[in-house]
Design a protein around this motif. Structure first.
Motif, PDB file in Angstrom:
ATOM      1  N   ALA A   1      12.678  -8.020  34.948  1.00 58.18           N
ATOM      2  CA  ALA A   1      12.534  -7.637  36.354  1.00 58.18           C
ATOM      3  C   ALA A   1      12.362  -8.895  37.179  1.00 58.18           C
ATOM      4  O   ALA A   1      11.678  -9.834  36.761  1.00 58.18           O
ATOM      5  CB  ALA A   1      11.333  -6.714  36.549  1.00 58.18           C
TER       6      ALA A   1
ATOM      7  N   ARG B   1      16.034  -4.725  35.827  1.00 62.32           N
ATOM      8  CA  ARG B   1      15.323  -3.830  36.753  1.00 62.32           C
ATOM      9  C   ARG B   1      15.181  -4.512  38.110  1.00 62.32           C
ATOM     10  O   ARG B   1      14.777  -5.683  38.195  1.00 62.32           O
ATOM     11  CB  ARG B   1      13.954  -3.506  36.154  1.00 62.32           C
ATOM     12  CG  ARG B   1      13.102  -2.589  36.980  1.00 62.32           C
ATOM     13  CD  ARG B   1      13.597  -1.150  36.924  1.00 62.32           C
ATOM     14  NE  ARG B   1      12.645  -0.304  37.635  1.00 62.32           N
ATOM     15  CZ  ARG B   1      12.675  -0.092  38.946  1.00 62.32           C
ATOM     16  NH1 ARG B   1      13.612  -0.658  39.682  1.00 62.32           N
ATOM     17  NH2 ARG B   1      11.791   0.699  39.517  1.00 62.32           N
TER      18      ARG B   1
ATOM     19  N   ARG C   1       9.689   2.136  42.433  1.00 62.01           N
ATOM     20  CA  ARG C   1       8.831   2.958  41.587  1.00 62.01           C
ATOM     21  C   ARG C   1       8.102   4.007  42.424  1.00 62.01           C
ATOM     22  O   ARG C   1       7.756   3.740  43.581  1.00 62.01           O
ATOM     23  CB  ARG C   1       7.816   2.085  40.849  1.00 62.01           C
ATOM     24  CG  ARG C   1       8.398   1.308  39.708  1.00 62.01           C
ATOM     25  CD  ARG C   1       7.329   0.538  38.948  1.00 62.01           C
ATOM     26  NE  ARG C   1       6.964  -0.698  39.629  1.00 62.01           N
ATOM     27  CZ  ARG C   1       6.004  -1.514  39.215  1.00 62.01           C
ATOM     28  NH1 ARG C   1       5.285  -1.209  38.151  1.00 62.01           N
ATOM     29  NH2 ARG C   1       5.742  -2.628  39.870  1.00 62.01           N
TER      30      ARG C   1
ATOM     31  N   TRP D   1       7.427   1.723  34.852  1.00 65.19           N
ATOM     32  CA  TRP D   1       8.271   0.569  35.135  1.00 65.19           C
ATOM     33  C   TRP D   1       9.628   0.994  35.684  1.00 65.19           C
ATOM     34  O   TRP D   1      10.437   0.152  36.076  1.00 65.19           O
ATOM     35  CB  TRP D   1       8.473  -0.270  33.878  1.00 65.19           C
ATOM     36  CG  TRP D   1       9.222   0.421  32.759  1.00 65.19           C
ATOM     37  CD1 TRP D   1       8.724   1.316  31.876  1.00 65.19           C
ATOM     38  CD2 TRP D   1      10.604   0.258  32.422  1.00 65.19           C
ATOM     39  NE1 TRP D   1       9.696   1.734  30.991  1.00 65.19           N
ATOM     40  CE2 TRP D   1      10.866   1.087  31.306  1.00 65.19           C
ATOM     41  CE3 TRP D   1      11.645  -0.514  32.944  1.00 65.19           C
ATOM     42  CZ2 TRP D   1      12.128   1.166  30.713  1.00 65.19           C
ATOM     43  CZ3 TRP D   1      12.900  -0.437  32.351  1.00 65.19           C
ATOM     44  CH2 TRP D   1      13.130   0.403  31.248  1.00 65.19           C
TER      45      TRP D   1
ATOM     46  N   TRP E   1       4.056  -4.608  35.681  1.00 65.79           N
ATOM     47  CA  TRP E   1       5.339  -4.013  35.288  1.00 65.79           C
ATOM     48  C   TRP E   1       5.590  -4.249  33.803  1.00 65.79           C
ATOM     49  O   TRP E   1       5.995  -3.340  33.073  1.00 65.79           O
ATOM     50  CB  TRP E   1       6.454  -4.622  36.132  1.00 65.79           C
ATOM     51  CG  TRP E   1       7.813  -4.113  35.809  1.00 65.79           C
ATOM     52  CD1 TRP E   1       8.448  -3.036  36.350  1.00 65.79           C
ATOM     53  CD2 TRP E   1       8.731  -4.668  34.852  1.00 65.79           C
ATOM     54  NE1 TRP E   1       9.691  -2.885  35.791  1.00 65.79           N
ATOM     55  CE2 TRP E   1       9.886  -3.871  34.873  1.00 65.79           C
ATOM     56  CE3 TRP E   1       8.675  -5.756  33.990  1.00 65.79           C
ATOM     57  CZ2 TRP E   1      10.984  -4.139  34.050  1.00 65.79           C
ATOM     58  CZ3 TRP E   1       9.760  -6.017  33.176  1.00 65.79           C
ATOM     59  CH2 TRP E   1      10.902  -5.216  33.217  1.00 65.79           C
TER      60      TRP E   1
ATOM     61  N   GLU F   1       3.648  -1.982  31.587  1.00 66.21           N
ATOM     62  CA  GLU F   1       4.192  -0.624  31.520  1.00 66.21           C
ATOM     63  C   GLU F   1       5.373  -0.539  30.551  1.00 66.21           C
ATOM     64  O   GLU F   1       5.523   0.449  29.830  1.00 66.21           O
ATOM     65  CB  GLU F   1       4.623  -0.151  32.917  1.00 66.21           C
ATOM     66  CG  GLU F   1       3.478   0.093  33.868  1.00 66.21           C
ATOM     67  CD  GLU F   1       2.495   1.121  33.337  1.00 66.21           C
ATOM     68  OE1 GLU F   1       2.941   2.101  32.709  1.00 66.21           O
ATOM     69  OE2 GLU F   1       1.285   0.939  33.545  1.00 66.21           O
TER      70      GLU F   1
END
Length: 471
Positions: free
Chosen positions: A350, A376, A407, A414, A446, A449
């Protein structure tokens, strides 16, 4: 907008997956050995106390309390030295645990070590006051004014308390990184300040005794390790590599890739996925160190990092001029193909966490169709290095999934809201997850998760590798 964008894979003739299990076993043996040595060091500290007749000093309440005070001081100091070794970036510790795990263990020992040192102070004052039949306050004042080096030891205790308090998450995230780092350097002074008091007070560490030689050797070994691996070796490597900025390429809004060139860089033995701590010798930046991962596979004369402007310091990096000298510490981290235990590979990133993922994809060994990259982002346009990842996936026979969207508020996940509604998980995205090693890099919460999702799918710890790019 669809939350799943795929790049079709193209089978190519790729070398078979290497036999990585033996290397994993060797790493685990090294980790076990280091853990045993840690326990042995604590056991030796207790043995020093027992060898000096400590077991016989529990006949009265005053003696018992005093003896416990001596014991807590020995064990607490030993744990402080272990903490310093964990943060000294020793190659053996980095190979066994990786930087993130070593620092997590370092932080977890902070409170117990402080509690033991505080117990040492309280128990000794209480024990001596009972033996002398004076008040605790009178005994404390007597110790401060009459015992040698006591003021220095109290100053060290104050510094230690400051270091532990600034390590608390609620405090740490309110401080600039540079301030936090300077405060943590005081831990060296805190531990050294306690040494004279240890050698001049009491009868345990009498000059010339076996205990005295052992304790000095322990301090010398830790201090020498810090001096060599935190200071001398980085300076020598930086001078030898002669690293300079070759160019700066814009990747996205506030995101740039910095190309570095040098000489004989293969001697660094850097691997894709690892990070260095960089110092750019230009006005406004020379006094700050930046931990950034490699975003391309290292070569014999070049390295590349990709950074995002997340603060005042990193915001100045896009303006770096060609030829700027660069010094560094590293490479560090186990976020590499060497940590693999399974034939399949899943890379999850991410934001700017894509940097080590991209470099790892470039050199990791896998069969066509045996790797999945999950990128992501809030929007597809926010996917940094997506074009490079797409080209690498196409060339290497990997699958790329870009999952975009915000989110859902109030949920720990996540994934974006649309994916959560569709009951998407890491397991549904990668059906062969149990046969894969998962590499995760992104913001702390994140990343946690994603790790939680992988574990809920039944993935063992040895197959989950992660790095967080905040401090």
């Amino acid at each position: 907008m669809s939350f799943d964008i795929r790049v079709t894979q193209r089978p190519l003739r790729v070398a078979p997956t290497p036999r990585i299990r033996p290397e994993y076993k060797r790493r685990m043996r090294l980790a076990d050995t280091l853990q045993v040595l840690c326990f042995v060091s604590v056991a030796v500290s207790i043995a020093l106390f027992l060898g000096d007749g400590g077991a016989a000093r529990f006949s009265t309440p005053a003696d018992a309390i005093t003896s416990l005070g001596v014991l807590t001081g020995l064990v607490g100091t030993d744990l402080l030295l272990v903490m310093m070794l964990l943060a000294a970036r020793l190659p053996a510790i980095d190979r066994a645990f990786g930087h993130d795990s070593a620092m997590a263990l370092h932080q977890s020992l902070g409170k117990p070590a402080l509690y033991l040192i505080l117990a040492h102070v309280v128990l000794l004052i209480t024990g001596y006051s009972l033996a002398g039949k004076v008040t605790i306050f009178a005994e404390a004042w007597s110790m401060i004014t009459q015992l040698p080096d006591m003021l220095l030891a109290l100053a060290g205790l104050g510094l230690l308390i400051l270091v532990v308090v600034t390590s608390l998450v609620i405090v740490r995230h309110r401080l600039p990184y540079e301030v936090w780092h300077i405060v943590h350097l005081l831990s060296y002074a805190a531990v050294l300040a306690a040494l004279p008091h240890q050698l001049t007070s009491g009868s345990l560490l009498i000059a010339g005794s076996a205990q005295w030689y052992y304790w000095l050797a322990l301090y010398t070994g830790v201090a020498g390790s810090i001096l060599v691996f935190r200071f001398i070796l980085p300076v020598v490597r930086s001078l030898r590599a002669r690293l300079v900025v070759e160019g700066v390429d814009e990747v996205g809004d506030g995101v740039v890739s910095i190309r570095l060139s040098g000489r004989r860089l293969r001697r660094l033995k850097a691997s894709s996925g690892q990070f260095f701590i960089w110092r750019f010798w230009t006005p406004g930046l020379w006094w700050q160190a930046h931990p950034f991962s490699l975003s391309a596979a290292p070569t014999g004369n070049s390295l590349r990092i990709t950074v995002r402007a997340l603060g005042d310091a990193s915001a100045a990096l896009p303006g770096l001029r060609r030829g700027t000298r660069v010094s560094f510490e590293g490479p560090y981290g186990l976020f590499t193909d060497r940590a693999r235990t399974s034939p399949r590979l899943v890379l999850v990133a991410a934001g700017i966490g894509v940097a080590p993922i991209r470099s790892l994809l470039e050199t990791a060994t896998f069969l066509p169709g045996h790797a999945t990259v999950i990128l992501r982002a809030h929007t597809a346009e926010d996917s940094y290095l997506a074009d490079e990842l797409a080209a690498l996936c196409q060339a290497r026979g990997a699958e790329l999934r870009i999952i975009a969207g915000k989110r859902p508020a109030g949920l720990n996940t996540w994934l974006p809201a649309k994916a959560v509604s569709a009951r998407v998980s890491l397991k549904t995205l990668v059906p062969q997850l149990r046969e894969s090693d998962v590499y995760i890099c992104g913001p702390r919460r994140w990343t946690d998760e994603v790790v939680r999702d992988a574990r809920s799918a039944g993935l063992p710890t040895r197959q989950i590798h992660f790095e967080r790019f905040d401090w």
